[in-house]
Motif scaffolding. Structure first.
Motif, PDB file in Angstrom:
ATOM      1  N   THR A 174       6.463  39.624 -63.789  1.00  0.00           N
ATOM      2  CA  THR A 174       6.346  40.230 -65.111  1.00  0.00           C
ATOM      3  C   THR A 174       7.059  41.590 -65.137  1.00  0.00           C
ATOM      4  N   PRO A 175       7.864  41.877 -66.151  1.00  0.00           N
ATOM      5  CA  PRO A 175       8.015  41.213 -67.454  1.00  0.00           C
ATOM      6  C   PRO A 175       9.099  40.137 -67.499  1.00  0.00           C
ATOM      7  N   PHE A 176       9.684  39.786 -66.367  1.00  0.00           N
ATOM      8  CA  PHE A 176      10.721  38.757 -66.359  1.00  0.00           C
ATOM      9  C   PHE A 176      10.079  37.371 -66.398  1.00  0.00           C
ATOM     10  N   SER A 177      10.831  36.391 -66.883  1.00  0.00           N
ATOM     11  CA  SER A 177      10.311  35.045 -67.073  1.00  0.00           C
ATOM     12  C   SER A 177      10.025  34.335 -65.754  1.00  0.00           C
ATOM     13  N   GLY A 178      10.635  34.780 -64.681  1.00  0.00           N
ATOM     14  CA  GLY A 178      10.433  34.188 -63.366  1.00  0.00           C
ATOM     15  C   GLY A 178      11.348  34.864 -62.373  1.00  0.00           C
ATOM     16  N   GLY A 179      11.313  34.407 -61.115  1.00  0.00           N
ATOM     17  CA  GLY A 179      12.143  35.013 -60.080  1.00  0.00           C
ATOM     18  C   GLY A 179      12.730  33.974 -59.153  1.00  0.00           C
ATOM     19  N   TYR A 180      14.043  33.773 -59.247  1.00  0.00           N
ATOM     20  CA  TYR A 180      14.749  32.782 -58.421  1.00  0.00           C
ATOM     21  C   TYR A 180      15.842  33.485 -57.628  1.00  0.00           C
ATOM     22  N   GLY A 181      15.935  33.177 -56.350  1.00  0.00           N
ATOM     23  CA  GLY A 181      17.008  33.696 -55.514  1.00  0.00           C
ATOM     24  C   GLY A 181      17.429  32.657 -54.507  1.00  0.00           C
ATOM     25  N   MET A 182      18.751  32.409 -54.388  1.00  0.00           N
ATOM     26  CA  MET A 182      19.234  31.408 -53.443  1.00  0.00           C
ATOM     27  C   MET A 182      19.767  32.066 -52.177  1.00  0.00           C
ATOM     28  N   ARG A 183      19.522  33.376 -52.038  1.00  0.00           N
ATOM     29  CA  ARG A 183      19.768  34.105 -50.799  1.00  0.00           C
ATOM     30  C   ARG A 183      18.481  34.858 -50.449  1.00  0.00           C
ATOM     31  N   GLY A 184      18.418  35.400 -49.244  1.00  0.00           N
ATOM     32  CA  GLY A 184      17.239  36.134 -48.839  1.00  0.00           C
ATOM     33  C   GLY A 184      17.332  37.605 -49.186  1.00  0.00           C
ATOM     34  N   GLY A 185      16.443  38.384 -48.581  1.00  0.00           N
ATOM     35  CA  GLY A 185      16.413  39.822 -48.804  1.00  0.00           C
ATOM     36  C   GLY A 185      17.001  40.582 -47.634  1.00  0.00           C
ATOM     37  N   ILE A 186      16.873  41.907 -47.692  1.00  0.00           N
ATOM     38  CA  ILE A 186      17.352  42.770 -46.617  1.00  0.00           C
ATOM     39  C   ILE A 186      16.254  43.775 -46.283  1.00  0.00           C
ATOM     40  N   GLU A 187      16.275  44.274 -45.047  1.00  0.00           N
ATOM     41  CA  GLU A 187      15.347  45.307 -44.613  1.00  0.00           C
ATOM     42  C   GLU A 187      16.007  46.671 -44.754  1.00  0.00           C
ATOM     43  N   VAL A 188      15.336  47.570 -45.453  1.00  0.00           N
ATOM     44  CA  VAL A 188      15.887  48.899 -45.675  1.00  0.00           C
ATOM     45  C   VAL A 188      14.741  49.896 -45.812  1.00  0.00           C
ATOM     46  N   ASP A 189      14.817  50.989 -45.057  1.00  0.00           N
ATOM     47  CA  ASP A 189      13.801  52.046 -45.093  1.00  0.00           C
ATOM     48  C   ASP A 189      12.396  51.505 -44.856  1.00  0.00           C
ATOM     49  N   GLY A 190      12.268  50.580 -43.917  1.00  0.00           N
ATOM     50  CA  GLY A 190      10.957  50.051 -43.568  1.00  0.00           C
ATOM     51  C   GLY A 190      10.384  49.064 -44.567  1.00  0.00           C
ATOM     52  N   GLU A 191      11.176  48.639 -45.537  1.00  0.00           N
ATOM     53  CA  GLU A 191      10.712  47.681 -46.539  1.00  0.00           C
ATOM     54  C   GLU A 191      11.679  46.503 -46.631  1.00  0.00           C
ATOM     55  N   ILE A 192      11.206  45.430 -47.227  1.00  0.00           N
ATOM     56  CA  ILE A 192      12.052  44.288 -47.557  1.00  0.00           C
ATOM     57  C   ILE A 192      12.415  44.403 -49.025  1.00  0.00           C
ATOM     58  N   MET A 193      13.689  44.336 -49.332  1.00  0.00           N
ATOM     59  CA  MET A 193      14.141  44.312 -50.715  1.00  0.00           C
ATOM     60  C   MET A 193      14.691  42.918 -51.001  1.00  0.00           C
ATOM     61  N   LEU A 194      14.065  42.233 -51.948  1.00  0.00           N
ATOM     62  CA  LEU A 194      14.432  40.858 -52.277  1.00  0.00           C
ATOM     63  C   LEU A 194      14.999  40.806 -53.689  1.00  0.00           C
ATOM     64  N   PRO A 195      16.281  40.457 -53.871  1.00  0.00           N
ATOM     65  CA  PRO A 195      16.859  40.326 -55.210  1.00  0.00           C
ATOM     66  C   PRO A 195      16.612  38.940 -55.791  1.00  0.00           C
ATOM     67  N   LEU A 196      16.289  38.904 -57.078  1.00  0.00           N
ATOM     68  CA  LEU A 196      15.989  37.664 -57.778  1.00  0.00           C
ATOM     69  C   LEU A 196      16.615  37.702 -59.166  1.00  0.00           C
ATOM     70  N   CYS A 197      16.613  36.564 -59.851  1.00  0.00           N
ATOM     71  CA  CYS A 197      17.045  36.534 -61.253  1.00  0.00           C
ATOM     72  C   CYS A 197      15.970  35.859 -62.087  1.00  0.00           C
ATOM     73  N   ASP A 198      16.076  36.033 -63.402  1.00  0.00           N
ATOM     74  CA  ASP A 198      14.981  35.671 -64.317  1.00  0.00           C
ATOM     75  C   ASP A 198      15.029  34.208 -64.737  1.00  0.00           C
ATOM     76  N   VAL A 199      14.796  33.297 -63.807  1.00  0.00           N
ATOM     77  CA  VAL A 199      14.688  31.878 -64.099  1.00  0.00           C
ATOM     78  C   VAL A 199      13.602  31.661 -65.173  1.00  0.00           C
ATOM     79  N   PRO A 200      13.763  30.803 -66.170  1.00  0.00           N
ATOM     80  CA  PRO A 200      14.894  29.906 -66.408  1.00  0.00           C
ATOM     81  C   PRO A 200      15.959  30.472 -67.342  1.00  0.00           C
ATOM     82  N   ASN A 201      15.900  31.784 -67.625  1.00  0.00           N
ATOM     83  CA  ASN A 201      16.923  32.375 -68.494  1.00  0.00           C
ATOM     84  C   ASN A 201      18.241  32.573 -67.760  1.00  0.00           C
ATOM     85  N   TYR A 202      18.153  32.902 -66.460  1.00  0.00           N
ATOM     86  CA  TYR A 202      19.348  33.112 -65.637  1.00  0.00           C
ATOM     87  C   TYR A 202      20.283  34.135 -66.295  1.00  0.00           C
ATOM     88  N   ALA A 203      19.732  35.316 -66.615  1.00  0.00           N
ATOM     89  CA  ALA A 203      20.533  36.308 -67.341  1.00  0.00           C
ATOM     90  C   ALA A 203      20.369  37.727 -66.829  1.00  0.00           C
TER      91      ALA A 203
END
Length: 383
Positions: A174-203
């Motif tokens: 929330t507030p995105f319609s969903g979260g889809y990613g076909m790649r993984g995340g990266i570790e940075v500054d002691g955290e995992i950062m995971l990029p996603l897109c707003d499935v099913p809008n894909y925008a």
């Protein structure tokens, strides 16, 4: 080595691979699989898709048999991504659609709460990717009697090198319609950062973060969106100098865009076009500091292309790529992913049709030499 078939099942449609290196003796490959049909349906259209995992102990020279992940019962999913953490934990990120029989949806769900077959597989929905196989609209409900609802974003956690996944966490997007990613995340500054897109809008593309190895996740933070664009399928890389570069698919311009961050993903540059008309992407940083990017060419001549950036992702040889694989029969191909072998060669994995018309997972190896890359005695341009 020329080209290697990793997995090809005459009764299945296998596609959309992602390759992650947990260790030199533990390469992990996740891909999507459903039944083979007369026409091609991808995960947003087919409720039978599951994610399959294979592993290699010799840098891709041989592979184990595929096994479903995270376990049986997880189907109706989009393409998945893998994240190998320095702690040894492996994460599988996965978007799962809610699917219903068409009869159930018509009888028990509000009209706006589900998507009918005519919308899922009509000409407008299929035009960008699967127009060559668009079914007749008048028979869609008879041939594919199912309906799609919303869905959820999940991250599954393994502490034994992806042999088993024993804990699952749902991410609130929330507030995105969903979260889809076909790649993984990266570790940075002691955290995992995971990029996603707003499935099913894909925008729109956004990130979520975890400070406890994927057991809990932050609220989403927008990376890229805007009028005249439809960004999805982000591909991130953390460079050795600490900068994050991310390539985004744009379903409006059909050109890969790039964003970057110098503050560990807190803020991002505005999306800028790379000139690369192929998609989606995956990247590795070479030993000399260049970035290698692979992308699928779903336009004639069909194939898998390799692009190089000499300036940390700011510019690319978009007009003169290396062709990792050319002469493929149609645009039923792509989603290439890559890894750097210990000997400096690039291992590129992708999906494509074989000579029998069966779609499966394939790989090619590129060996560096003075003028560019060499494959089976054939030299490719400099780039």
């Amino acid at each position: 080595m020329d080209h290697q078939t990793i997995h090809c099942d005459p009764h299945a449609y296998s596609a959309h691979p992602h390759l992650a290196v947990a260790a030199n003796d533990n390469w992990l490959l996740v891909f999507t699989q459903s039944r083979r049909r007369a026409g091609v349906l991808h995960p947003p259209q087919d409720p039978l898709y599951c994610n399959m995992l294979m592993r290699s102990a010799d840098e891709g020279r041989s592979w184990s048999a595929p096994s479903i992940v995270p376990d049986f019962g997880w189907q109706g999913v989009e393409c998945a991504g893998l994240t190998s953490l320095r702690s040894g934990v492996v994460l599988l990120n996965q978007w799962r659609f809610d699917w219903h029989t068409l009869a159930y949806a018509q009888a028990h769900l509000a009209p706006g709460a589900y998507t009918r077959p005519e919308q899922l597989m009509g000409a407008e929905a299929m035009a960008a990717e699967l127009q060559d196989w668009t079914p007749q609209k008048s028979t869609l409900a008879e041939r594919y009697p199912w309906a799609r609802g919303g869905g959820q974003t999940w991250v599954h956690r393994s502490v034994d090198g992806a042999n088993t996944f024993t804990a699952s966490t749902r991410i609130d997007t929330t507030p995105f319609s969903g979260g889809y990613g076909m790649r993984g995340g990266i570790e940075v500054d002691g955290e995992i950062m995971l990029p996603l897109c707003d499935v099913p809008n894909y925008a729109a593309v956004f990130t979520v973060r975890s400070g406890d190895c994927g057991q809990s996740w932050s609220e989403p933070r927008l990376v890229a969106a805007g009028e005249g664009h439809a960004f999805e399928e982000p591909a991130p890389i953390l460079l050795r100098n600490g900068r994050i570069v991310m390539l985004l698919r744009d379903n409006v311009s059909r050109i890969l865009h790039v964003v970057s961050s110098g503050d560990s993903g807190v803020s991002w540059s505005a999306p800028s076009p790379t000139g690369i008309e192929d998609y989606p992407a995956d990247m590795v940083e070479l030993d000399d500091g260049r970035i290698a990017c692979v992308a699928g060419r779903r336009r004639a001549p069909f194939g898998i292309a390799l692009y190089i950036s000499h300036d940390k992702g700011k510019s690319w040889n978009s007009a003169s790529p290396y062709m990792v694989r050319s002469g493929l029969p149609n645009r039923d191909l792509g989603y290439p992913s890559l890894a750097l072998r210990a000997d400096g060669s690039l291992y590129v994995i992708y999906y494509a049709q074989d000579s029998q018309g069966i779609t499966g997972i394939h790989a090619s190896v590129l060996v560096p030499h003075a003028d560019g890359w060499r494959q089976e005695g054939l030299a490719y341009g400099q780039g």
